[in-house]
Design an enzyme around this catalytic site. Structure first.
Site, PDB file in Angstrom:
ATOM      1  N   HIS A   1       0.860  -1.190   0.000  1.00  0.00           N
ATOM      2  CA  HIS A   1       0.000   0.000   0.000  1.00  0.00           C
ATOM      3  C   HIS A   1       0.897   1.241   0.000  1.00  0.00           C
ATOM      4  O   HIS A   1       1.949   1.244   0.642  1.00  0.00           O
ATOM      5  CB  HIS A   1      -0.917  -0.011   1.231  1.00  0.00           C
ATOM      6  CG  HIS A   1      -1.965   1.050   1.162  1.00  0.00           C
ATOM      7  ND1 HIS A   1      -1.694   2.372   1.424  1.00  0.00           N
ATOM      8  CD2 HIS A   1      -3.277   0.996   0.812  1.00  0.00           C
ATOM      9  CE1 HIS A   1      -2.805   3.080   1.247  1.00  0.00           C
ATOM     10  NE2 HIS A   1      -3.782   2.272   0.880  1.00  0.00           N
TER      11      HIS A   1
ATOM     12  N   GLU B   1      -4.152   2.175  -7.409  1.00  0.00           N
ATOM     13  CA  GLU B   1      -4.530   3.324  -6.581  1.00  0.00           C
ATOM     14  C   GLU B   1      -3.564   4.474  -6.842  1.00  0.00           C
ATOM     15  O   GLU B   1      -2.438   4.478  -6.316  1.00  0.00           O
ATOM     16  CB  GLU B   1      -4.413   2.981  -5.096  1.00  0.00           C
ATOM     17  CG  GLU B   1      -5.287   1.862  -4.613  1.00  0.00           C
ATOM     18  CD  GLU B   1      -5.480   1.952  -3.100  1.00  0.00           C
ATOM     19  OE1 GLU B   1      -6.598   2.221  -2.678  1.00  0.00           O
ATOM     20  OE2 GLU B   1      -4.494   1.778  -2.363  1.00  0.00           O
TER      21      GLU B   1
HETATM   22  P1  PGA Z   1      -9.427   6.236   0.322  1.00  0.00           P
HETATM   23  O1  PGA Z   1      -8.239   5.197   0.562  1.00  0.00           O
HETATM   24  O2  PGA Z   1     -10.606   5.457  -0.191  1.00  0.00           O
HETATM   25  O3  PGA Z   1      -9.683   6.842   1.661  1.00  0.00           O
HETATM   26  O4  PGA Z   1      -8.941   7.245  -0.677  1.00  0.00           O
HETATM   27  C1  PGA Z   1      -8.050   4.117  -0.306  1.00  0.00           C
HETATM   28  C2  PGA Z   1      -6.832   3.342   0.146  1.00  0.00           C
HETATM   29  O5  PGA Z   1      -5.858   3.967   0.572  1.00  0.00           O
HETATM   30  O6  PGA Z   1      -6.805   2.103   0.085  1.00  0.00           O
END
Ligand code: PGA
Length: 233
Positions: free
Chosen positions: A85, A157
């Site tokens: 992550h 992401e």
């Molecule tokens: P968020 O986070 O939905 O608060 O933007 C997503 C993540 O970091 O997995």
């Protein structure tokens, strides 16, 4: 659809017990994967979720103070685990090499890795998105067999999108997902970063998305219900 609920470093024991009741009351056809903090993994999860972890040690066991191994996660019925992550890459300086070791530890124990990849705002401005994603994936899957590669779930992401209420243009997301599919044709792909019950109407139209990784929304159970209704209609 796979919906991963990443609680991050939120919810103490009391708050988590209340949260479990709220999640239990959700009626959903989606596959919900709940990733609480390590301490809360020890608490019986809601009946409608599979259990996930937010991190795992790159080592299998031994003198590594503060680490939690894949073997230990398995013994608490953890089936999925986030790896790489961006918050861990940034704050814990996790490298692609460590991420590769973590994936191997998880696969050894039959836990599905959810590999997070994504670019910074600066990399996006420099048109480096494709290269960054490619590198993060290639290094994470080094030495894996084809069947091991097939087991990995990828979560795209964009780092600048996490917690900011900003998402890329649909065409940009689609281009990245296509590139990921070329590298890992059999892997499921999630999108994450500021996903909510409002922008899901737009995201829903993107073909290659197999599910979502939710941070902030995972904690707002009323909005989460609206979100799930929308993706299931
Ligand atoms: P968020 O986070 O939905 O608060 O933007 C997503 C993540 O970091 O997995």
């Amino acid at each position: 659809m796979i919906i991963v609920l990443n609680n991050k470093c939120n919810l103490n024991k009391e708050e988590y017990l209340k949260y479990i009741e709220e999640i239990n009351a959700i009626d959903s056809q989606s596959k919900l994967v709940l990733c609480p903090t390590f301490l809360n993994i020890n608490i019986t999860p809601p009946t409608n979720v599979s259990l996930g972890a937010q991190n795992v040690s790159a080592k299998s066991q031994g003198a590594y103070t503060g680490e939690v191994s894949a073997n230990q996660l398995k013994s608490f019925n953890v089936e999925f685990c986030l790896v790489g992550h961006s918050e861990r890459r940034i704050y814990q300086k996790e490298t692609n090499k460590e991420i590769n070791s973590k994936i191997k530890r998880l696969l050894d124990k039959n836990i599905t890795p959810i590999l997070c990849v994504g670019e910074t705002k600066e990399q996006k401005e420099k048109n480096q998105v494709n290269e960054i994603i490619r590198q993060e994936i290639i290094m994470a899957i080094e030495d894996l067999t084809e069947s091991e590669k097939n087991k990995i779930i990828i979560a795209y992401e964009p780092i600048w999108s996490i917690g900011t209420n900003k998402i890329p243009k649909s065409q940009e997301i689609e281009n990245i997902l296509k590139q990921i599919k070329l590298l890992l044709p059999n892997s499921q792909i999630l999108y994450g970063g500021s996903v909510n019950e409002k922008n899901v109407d737009t995201l829903k139209k993107i073909n290659l998305i197999d599910g979502y990784l939710l941070g902030g929304l995972s904690l707002k159970t009323n909005d989460l219900k609206i979100f799930l209704k929308k993706i299931e209609n």
